[in-house]
Design a protein around this motif. Structure first.
Motif, PDB file in Angstrom:
ATOM      1  N   ALA A   1       0.869  -1.170   0.000  1.00 26.01           N
ATOM      2  CA  ALA A   1       0.000   0.000   0.000  1.00 26.01           C
ATOM      3  C   ALA A   1       0.904   1.217   0.000  1.00 26.01           C
ATOM      4  O   ALA A   1       1.946   1.220   0.661  1.00 26.01           O
ATOM      5  CB  ALA A   1      -0.911   0.008   1.225  1.00 26.01           C
ATOM      6  N   GLY A   2       0.535   2.234  -0.764  1.00 23.53           N
ATOM      7  CA  GLY A   2       1.397   3.404  -0.841  1.00 23.53           C
ATOM      8  C   GLY A   2       0.821   4.478  -1.737  1.00 23.53           C
ATOM      9  O   GLY A   2      -0.378   4.483  -2.050  1.00 23.53           O
ATOM     10  N   VAL A   3       1.693   5.374  -2.156  1.00 26.78           N
ATOM     11  CA  VAL A   3       1.294   6.550  -2.931  1.00 26.78           C
ATOM     12  C   VAL A   3       1.916   6.470  -4.323  1.00 26.78           C
ATOM     13  O   VAL A   3       3.115   6.207  -4.462  1.00 26.78           O
ATOM     14  CB  VAL A   3       1.740   7.846  -2.220  1.00 26.78           C
ATOM     15  CG1 VAL A   3       1.310   9.069  -3.028  1.00 26.78           C
ATOM     16  CG2 VAL A   3       1.164   7.901  -0.808  1.00 26.78           C
ATOM     17  N   VAL A   4       1.105   6.700  -5.341  1.00 29.48           N
ATOM     18  CA  VAL A   4       1.585   6.661  -6.720  1.00 29.48           C
ATOM     19  C   VAL A   4       2.458   7.885  -6.996  1.00 29.48           C
ATOM     20  O   VAL A   4       2.030   9.024  -6.788  1.00 29.48           O
ATOM     21  CB  VAL A   4       0.403   6.611  -7.711  1.00 29.48           C
ATOM     22  CG1 VAL A   4       0.905   6.713  -9.154  1.00 29.48           C
ATOM     23  CG2 VAL A   4      -0.406   5.339  -7.511  1.00 29.48           C
ATOM     24  N   GLU A   5       3.690   7.642  -7.458  1.00 27.49           N
ATOM     25  CA  GLU A   5       4.629   8.730  -7.748  1.00 27.49           C
ATOM     26  C   GLU A   5       4.820   8.961  -9.250  1.00 27.49           C
ATOM     27  O   GLU A   5       5.160  10.062  -9.669  1.00 27.49           O
ATOM     28  CB  GLU A   5       5.972   8.438  -7.088  1.00 27.49           C
ATOM     29  CG  GLU A   5       5.906   8.376  -5.576  1.00 27.49           C
ATOM     30  CD  GLU A   5       6.959   9.219  -4.909  1.00 27.49           C
ATOM     31  OE1 GLU A   5       7.929   9.609  -5.569  1.00 27.49           O
ATOM     32  OE2 GLU A   5       6.796   9.508  -3.698  1.00 27.49           O
ATOM     33  N   GLU A   6       4.632   7.917 -10.047  1.00 31.77           N
ATOM     34  CA  GLU A   6       4.716   8.039 -11.502  1.00 31.77           C
ATOM     35  C   GLU A   6       3.722   7.073 -12.109  1.00 31.77           C
ATOM     36  O   GLU A   6       3.314   6.095 -11.471  1.00 31.77           O
ATOM     37  CB  GLU A   6       6.121   7.691 -12.022  1.00 31.77           C
ATOM     38  CG  GLU A   6       7.248   8.569 -11.531  1.00 31.77           C
ATOM     39  CD  GLU A   6       8.596   8.091 -12.081  1.00 31.77           C
ATOM     40  OE1 GLU A   6       8.617   7.537 -13.204  1.00 31.77           O
ATOM     41  OE2 GLU A   6       9.609   8.251 -11.377  1.00 31.77           O
ATOM     42  N   ARG A   7       3.344   7.338 -13.366  1.00 28.31           N
ATOM     43  CA  ARG A   7       2.502   6.371 -14.056  1.00 28.31           C
ATOM     44  C   ARG A   7       2.974   6.230 -15.500  1.00 28.31           C
ATOM     45  O   ARG A   7       3.530   7.167 -16.095  1.00 28.31           O
ATOM     46  CB  ARG A   7       1.035   6.784 -14.017  1.00 28.31           C
ATOM     47  CG  ARG A   7       0.674   8.026 -14.815  1.00 28.31           C
ATOM     48  CD  ARG A   7      -0.816   8.277 -14.770  1.00 28.31           C
ATOM     49  NE  ARG A   7      -1.205   9.366 -15.667  1.00 28.31           N
ATOM     50  CZ  ARG A   7      -2.463   9.721 -15.902  1.00 28.31           C
ATOM     51  NH1 ARG A   7      -3.453   9.077 -15.293  1.00 28.31           N
ATOM     52  NH2 ARG A   7      -2.745  10.706 -16.731  1.00 28.31           N
TER      53      ARG A   7
END
Length: 308
Positions: free
Chosen positions: A69-75
Motif C-alpha cells: 500500500a502506498g502513494v503513486v509517484e509516476e505512471r
C-alpha cells in the motif's frame, strides 16, 4: 538510492539483506508506488528457503514480497485509471514489494479508502484474497456452521470474519491466548490440539459443522471429512494440497481470489467497520529478518507488516 530486500541464495532469515537499488521505472501499463506498508506472508518464507524451487524458482539476486500500500509517484504512458498522488492498495507478482519503491501493473491496484489504516491496507492483498477465495469455495450462509482452522492467523482471522458476515455460525480453532479476540468478533473459540474434533462437536449447533476452512495444514482435511463428516466439496484447504487431492476437497486460495476488485470490496468493508485486519506487529524495512522470525513462530494474531 532507494532500499529493497534482497537475497542471493536459499536459506533461513539470515540470507535476507536490505540494499541500495536503482529506482524502478514503470512500464507503459504500470505505476510506480512509494510503499507505505507491505505485509509479509508464509509463502515468502517457503520460497526463500528453496522449498518451492521446482514450481517457483528464484533468480538471484531475488527480491521479495507481494503485498503493498502506498502513494503513486509516476505512471506509465498508457495508464488512465490511476493518477500521481493516488493512495492505493495493490500487489505485485514480481517479488518486489518489500522495498521503498515498486513498479506494479495499474490493473493490480485499487484506491485506499480513507478509513483504512496504512498497515491494514499493506497487509490485505494476499491474506485478504486468499480468505475471500476460501470462504467463497465453501459457500457459507445462514444455518451453516463453519470451522476455521488457524482462525487467528493472517488468512484465518479474515476468513472467520467473512464467513460470519455471510450469516454462518463460525467456530475458530486457535490457541487460548487468542480466544478473546475471536469471541469479540462473534466467533466461537475452540482450542486446537488433541481432542479437537470432540470440542468442535460440542461447540457446534444442530449436530455438527457442515463446512471447514483449513488455513493451517496438519491433519485438518482428514479430520473434517472422516471425523466430522463434512462433505468434501465444502472443505477448503489453502495449504494441504496432498490431502485435498486424496479426499477430493477444494483448495481455492490466493490464485482464485486475487484481483483489484476483491481488494476494493474488502477495503470498503474495513472502512465500514465490518472487517478488521489484526496487526501483530510492524517493523522497519531494515528489521526484515526480525519480522520473519516472528512470522515463522506461527503464533501471531493476524498480520506482520514492514513499514519502509
Amino acid at each position: 538510492m532507494p532500499r529493497a530486500v534482497r537475497f542471493d541464495e536459499y536459506g533461513d532469515v539470515d540470507v535476507l539483506r536490505v540494499v541500495d537499488v536503482e529506482r524502478p521505472v514503470p512500464g507503459p501499463d504500470e505505476v510506480l508506488v512509494r510503499v507505505r506498508a507491505a505485509g509479509i506472508n508464509p509463502g515468502e518464507s517457503v520460497i526463500r528457503e528453496g522449498l518451492m524451487d521446482a514450481m517457483w524458482p528464484a533468480t538471484f539476486p531475488s527480491g521479495q514480497g507481494s503485498d503493498l500500500a502506498g502513494v503513486v509517484e509516476e505512471r506509465g504512458e498508457r495508464v488512465r485509471n490511476v493518477a500521481v498522488g493516488d493512495e492505493v492498495i495493490g500487489y505485485t507478482d514480481d517479488r518486489a514489494s518489500h522495498a521503498e519503491y515498486v513498479a506494479v501493473p495499474a490493473a493490480n491496484v485499487t484506491p485506499r479508502p480513507p478509513g483504512v489504516p496504512w498497515e491494514a491496507a499493506g497487509a490485505l492483498p494476499v491474506a485478504g484474497s486468499t480468505a475471500y477465495a476460501a470462504v467463497r469455495a465453501v459457500g457459507p450462509g445462514p444455518g451453516d456452521t463453519v470451522v476455521v482452522a488457524g482462525a487467528a492467523g493472517g488468512v484465518g482471522s479474515l476468513a472467520a470474519q467473512l464467513a460470519r458476515g455471510a450469516g454462518a455460525t463460525v467456530i475458530g480453532l486457535a490457541g487460548p491466548h487468542h480466544h478473546d479476540w475471536l469471541a469479540a468478533h462473534g466467533i466461537t473459540p475452540v482450542a486446537h490440539g488433541e481432542g479437537v474434533a470432540d470440542r468442535i462437536r460440542r461447540a457446534a449447533e444442530d449436530g455438527g459443522p457442515n463446512a471447514f476452512i483449513d488455513t493451517f495444514g496438519a491433519d485438518y482435511v482428514r479430520m473434517a471429512v472422516e471425523d466430522l463428516g463434512v462433505r468434501p466439496d465444502r472443505v477448503d484447504t489453502i495449504i494441504n494440497y496432498t490431502d485435498a487431492e486424496r479426499y477430493g476437497t477444494r483448495s481455492d486460495a490466493n490464485a482464485e481470489g486475487a484481483g483489484a476488485d476483491v481488494l476494493a470490496e474488502l477495503g470498503a468493508r474495513i472502512a465500514d467497520g465490518d472487517l478488521e485486519v489484526p496487526i501483530a506487529g510492524t517493523y522497519p524495512l531494515e528489521q526484515v529478518r526480525d519480522a520473519y522470525r516472528e512470522l515463522e513462530r506461527r503464533h501471531t494474531l493476524g498480520k506482520i507488516v514492514l513499514v519502509p
